[in-house]
Design a protein around this motif. Structure first.
Motif, PDB file in Angstrom:
ATOM      1  N   THR A  56       6.382  -5.949  -4.587  1.00  0.00           N
ATOM      2  CA  THR A  56       6.869  -6.440  -3.298  1.00  0.00           C
ATOM      3  C   THR A  56       5.798  -6.287  -2.221  1.00  0.00           C
ATOM      4  O   THR A  56       5.605  -7.178  -1.395  1.00  0.00           O
ATOM      5  CB  THR A  56       8.130  -5.655  -2.899  1.00  0.00           C
ATOM      6  OG1 THR A  56       9.087  -5.787  -3.959  1.00  0.00           O
ATOM      7  CG2 THR A  56       8.713  -6.202  -1.631  1.00  0.00           C
ATOM      8  N   VAL A  57       5.121  -5.153  -2.259  1.00  0.00           N
ATOM      9  CA  VAL A  57       4.066  -4.944  -1.268  1.00  0.00           C
ATOM     10  C   VAL A  57       2.966  -5.992  -1.463  1.00  0.00           C
ATOM     11  O   VAL A  57       2.510  -6.621  -0.505  1.00  0.00           O
ATOM     12  CB  VAL A  57       3.466  -3.527  -1.397  1.00  0.00           C
ATOM     13  CG1 VAL A  57       2.362  -3.330  -0.378  1.00  0.00           C
ATOM     14  CG2 VAL A  57       4.551  -2.483  -1.227  1.00  0.00           C
ATOM     15  N   TYR A  58       2.576  -6.195  -2.715  1.00  0.00           N
ATOM     16  CA  TYR A  58       1.490  -7.145  -2.976  1.00  0.00           C
ATOM     17  C   TYR A  58       1.878  -8.570  -2.579  1.00  0.00           C
ATOM     18  O   TYR A  58       1.040  -9.352  -2.148  1.00  0.00           O
ATOM     19  CB  TYR A  58       1.085  -7.107  -4.452  1.00  0.00           C
ATOM     20  CG  TYR A  58       0.062  -6.045  -4.738  1.00  0.00           C
ATOM     21  CD1 TYR A  58      -1.288  -6.282  -4.485  1.00  0.00           C
ATOM     22  CD2 TYR A  58       0.436  -4.807  -5.219  1.00  0.00           C
ATOM     23  CE1 TYR A  58      -2.234  -5.311  -4.733  1.00  0.00           C
ATOM     24  CE2 TYR A  58      -0.501  -3.823  -5.464  1.00  0.00           C
ATOM     25  CZ  TYR A  58      -1.829  -4.079  -5.225  1.00  0.00           C
ATOM     26  OH  TYR A  58      -2.762  -3.113  -5.458  1.00  0.00           O
ATOM     27  N   ARG A  59       3.151  -8.931  -2.796  1.00  0.00           N
ATOM     28  CA  ARG A  59       3.531 -10.297  -2.445  1.00  0.00           C
ATOM     29  C   ARG A  59       3.479 -10.502  -0.950  1.00  0.00           C
ATOM     30  O   ARG A  59       2.971 -11.499  -0.472  1.00  0.00           O
ATOM     31  CB  ARG A  59       4.938 -10.598  -2.935  1.00  0.00           C
ATOM     32  CG  ARG A  59       5.423 -11.959  -2.457  1.00  0.00           C
ATOM     33  CD  ARG A  59       6.369 -12.669  -3.409  1.00  0.00           C
ATOM     34  NE  ARG A  59       6.529 -11.945  -4.650  1.00  0.00           N
ATOM     35  CZ  ARG A  59       7.317 -10.901  -4.798  1.00  0.00           C
ATOM     36  NH1 ARG A  59       7.989 -10.464  -3.753  1.00  0.00           N
ATOM     37  NH2 ARG A  59       7.418 -10.308  -5.933  1.00  0.00           N
ATOM     38  N   ARG A  60       3.952  -9.535  -0.193  1.00  0.00           N
ATOM     39  CA  ARG A  60       4.029  -9.714   1.255  1.00  0.00           C
ATOM     40  C   ARG A  60       2.661  -9.561   1.900  1.00  0.00           C
ATOM     41  O   ARG A  60       2.328 -10.250   2.864  1.00  0.00           O
ATOM     42  CB  ARG A  60       5.015  -8.677   1.833  1.00  0.00           C
ATOM     43  CG  ARG A  60       5.671  -9.090   3.100  1.00  0.00           C
ATOM     44  CD  ARG A  60       6.328 -10.441   3.007  1.00  0.00           C
ATOM     45  NE  ARG A  60       7.408 -10.489   2.049  1.00  0.00           N
ATOM     46  CZ  ARG A  60       7.778 -11.605   1.414  1.00  0.00           C
ATOM     47  NH1 ARG A  60       7.151 -12.747   1.637  1.00  0.00           N
ATOM     48  NH2 ARG A  60       8.756 -11.574   0.541  1.00  0.00           N
ATOM     49  N   PHE A  61       1.853  -8.653   1.377  1.00  0.00           N
ATOM     50  CA  PHE A  61       0.514  -8.422   1.927  1.00  0.00           C
ATOM     51  C   PHE A  61      -0.504  -8.465   0.805  1.00  0.00           C
ATOM     52  O   PHE A  61      -0.901  -7.415   0.292  1.00  0.00           O
ATOM     53  CB  PHE A  61       0.463  -7.072   2.644  1.00  0.00           C
ATOM     54  CG  PHE A  61       1.480  -6.922   3.721  1.00  0.00           C
ATOM     55  CD1 PHE A  61       1.244  -7.411   5.002  1.00  0.00           C
ATOM     56  CD2 PHE A  61       2.698  -6.311   3.469  1.00  0.00           C
ATOM     57  CE1 PHE A  61       2.199  -7.286   5.999  1.00  0.00           C
ATOM     58  CE2 PHE A  61       3.658  -6.175   4.456  1.00  0.00           C
ATOM     59  CZ  PHE A  61       3.410  -6.659   5.727  1.00  0.00           C
ATOM     60  N   PRO A  62      -0.928  -9.667   0.438  1.00  0.00           N
ATOM     61  CA  PRO A  62      -1.755  -9.813  -0.762  1.00  0.00           C
ATOM     62  C   PRO A  62      -3.004  -8.950  -0.715  1.00  0.00           C
ATOM     63  O   PRO A  62      -3.481  -8.490  -1.730  1.00  0.00           O
ATOM     64  CB  PRO A  62      -2.106 -11.295  -0.757  1.00  0.00           C
ATOM     65  CG  PRO A  62      -1.013 -11.940   0.019  1.00  0.00           C
ATOM     66  CD  PRO A  62      -0.639 -10.946   1.068  1.00  0.00           C
ATOM     67  N   GLU A  63      -3.564  -8.735   0.465  1.00  0.00           N
ATOM     68  CA  GLU A  63      -4.673  -7.796   0.506  1.00  0.00           C
ATOM     69  C   GLU A  63      -4.508  -6.790   1.633  1.00  0.00           C
ATOM     70  O   GLU A  63      -3.801  -7.015   2.605  1.00  0.00           O
ATOM     71  CB  GLU A  63      -6.015  -8.501   0.603  1.00  0.00           C
ATOM     72  CG  GLU A  63      -6.058  -9.698   1.490  1.00  0.00           C
ATOM     73  CD  GLU A  63      -7.343 -10.490   1.224  1.00  0.00           C
ATOM     74  OE1 GLU A  63      -8.413  -9.862   1.316  1.00  0.00           O
ATOM     75  OE2 GLU A  63      -7.272 -11.693   0.946  1.00  0.00           O
ATOM     76  N   ARG A  64      -5.225  -5.733   1.453  1.00  0.00           N
ATOM     77  CA  ARG A  64      -5.139  -4.604   2.372  1.00  0.00           C
ATOM     78  C   ARG A  64      -5.305  -5.030   3.830  1.00  0.00           C
ATOM     79  O   ARG A  64      -4.624  -4.538   4.729  1.00  0.00           O
ATOM     80  CB  ARG A  64      -6.235  -3.615   2.004  1.00  0.00           C
ATOM     81  CG  ARG A  64      -6.069  -2.223   2.506  1.00  0.00           C
ATOM     82  CD  ARG A  64      -7.051  -1.346   1.788  1.00  0.00           C
ATOM     83  NE  ARG A  64      -6.661  -1.189   0.402  1.00  0.00           N
ATOM     84  CZ  ARG A  64      -5.910  -0.165  -0.030  1.00  0.00           C
ATOM     85  NH1 ARG A  64      -5.524   0.752   0.817  1.00  0.00           N
ATOM     86  NH2 ARG A  64      -5.575  -0.084  -1.287  1.00  0.00           N
TER      87      ARG A  64
END
Lengths: 221, 221
Positions: A56-64
């Motif tokens: 979920t984190v990666y989908r919403r914020f693909p990169e740092r």
DNA sequence: GTAGAACCGGAAAAGCTGTTCCACTTCGTT
DNA sequence: AACGAAGTGGAACAGCTTTTCCGGTTCTAC
């Protein structure tokens, strides 16, 4: 840590309700984790704190960088505001001293902020723009104090910025005593002239751990 | 970087000729790599620089601490010597100033040394013993300057140690200009009294990169 | 209420770094 | 010169972090 329920990012369609809620949870968690561990914290840790899956984190914020920008724009704004407020202090020296004390503590309390303020741009465009507002603000503070004849004329806003960055990295959030001591020492070097040293706050436990300078354990788990 | 051809460690039988030679190569390489990258440098990098296999490094120095101890005992000794020399300076203030300038540059030039001096013990017993000699030496330096009435009486040897550690982490080996500027600033805060600021050396390129404070890129390859 | 798209979790894959291990080489000895 | 012990290199292994992916779930629109 209030939930940042700001709507979706730039152009896309609005997020589904649950997705928006999760986005807020993730931002809150990231703020917390970045503050404690710095910008290199693992996404899995953020996910854990937020109570969502890593995916979920990666989908919403693909990169740092996306996460960093979403978070620190307003945090830097707070620093700028404080600098402007300090520059407006009727007592220029007190304004400068306050800013140094506050700034160093703020950076010690939030490692992520410290890193963002130090790193020159590196991707985060919106953050860089915000940070560019900081320099003139500090400059005003410096010149204010110099015109009043209390701050030595041979230092600039960059000196102040570096000093804050430097001392802000001393000790953890709990060692404000140490930082204040060094700020006081430094202010005694920044003042145009003085007849006697400014009293130093005695440090609590000054055993042989000068390791507390900079030791940055990554508190995992 | 002269090869340290000191015989084998403690009790064992003498090393074979080629092994002894490799040991020297590894120590030279480690000195170099630790200086550039800090104590966390990979063993593979050290092996590469030494021109030996990783296994060879692991055999001779089964753990990092062995390598660290073998290397930094004498390096810390040099710092102690410099402190004692500074304490013996007929001009106590010059002694203190010299030590600050030299110490910060020494730590900037050798990240490993900076880490060893800061970390409280953590395994390296022989190094810890050596470092314990440093504190009294700095104390003597401090008290010497205080008895002469030039150094403010409310600071101790730990303050000086921390300050050196702090400023030693500013910039890379090449930014001595920056460090000297800060040391000067700080000395103006350490002096008992003064009528006018000590002239600061102007910094070369002071663009917006206050990132040079602390940015510690691990130069790989 | 239902269809379908959006979203979710977390297991699995992909990378990375540090460490071990052993077939082979080098050295010292007889 | 030839034997055995000591030493070597680097491929293989193990542990860890980051990133992807997909079967299943939840939401919204109709």
């Amino acid at each position: 840590m209030s939930s940042v329920t700001q709507a979706n990012g730039e152009g896309g369609r609005p997020l589904r309700r649950d997705a928006e809620r999760n986005r807020g949870l993730i931002l809150d968690a990231a703020r917390q984790v970045f503050a404690a561990q710095g910008l290199d914290a693992g996404f899995d840790e953020i996910a854990r704190v937020a109570g969502v899956g890593v995916g979920t984190v990666y989908r919403r914020f693909p990169e740092r960088g996306d996460l960093v920008e979403a978070l620190f724009e307003q945090e830097i704004d707070a620093v700028v505001a404080r600098a402007e407020q300090a520059a407006a202090d009727p007592d220029p020296w007190r304004g400068l001293a306050d800013f140094l004390h506050w700034g160093t503590d703020a950076q010690a309390a939030d490692r992520g902020l410290a890193q963002v303020l130090a790193s020159a741009g590196r991707g985060h465009e919106r953050v860089a723009r915000e940070r560019d507002r900081l320099r003139p603000a500090v400059q005003a503070l410096v010149e204010h104090a110099q015109r009043a004849g209390v701050l030595r004329p041979d230092v600039g806003e960059l000196d102040v910025g570096m000093v804050v960055a430097l001392i802000g990295r001393v000790g953890g959030p709990e060692r404000a005593d140490l930082r204040h001591r060094f700020v006081t020492l430094l202010l005694d070097g920044l003042v145009v002239r003085r007849d006697t040293p400014t009293p130093l706050t005695p440090v609590q436990t000054s055993e042989d751990d000068l390791a507390c300078v900079f030791e940055q354990p990554r508190p995992r788990r």
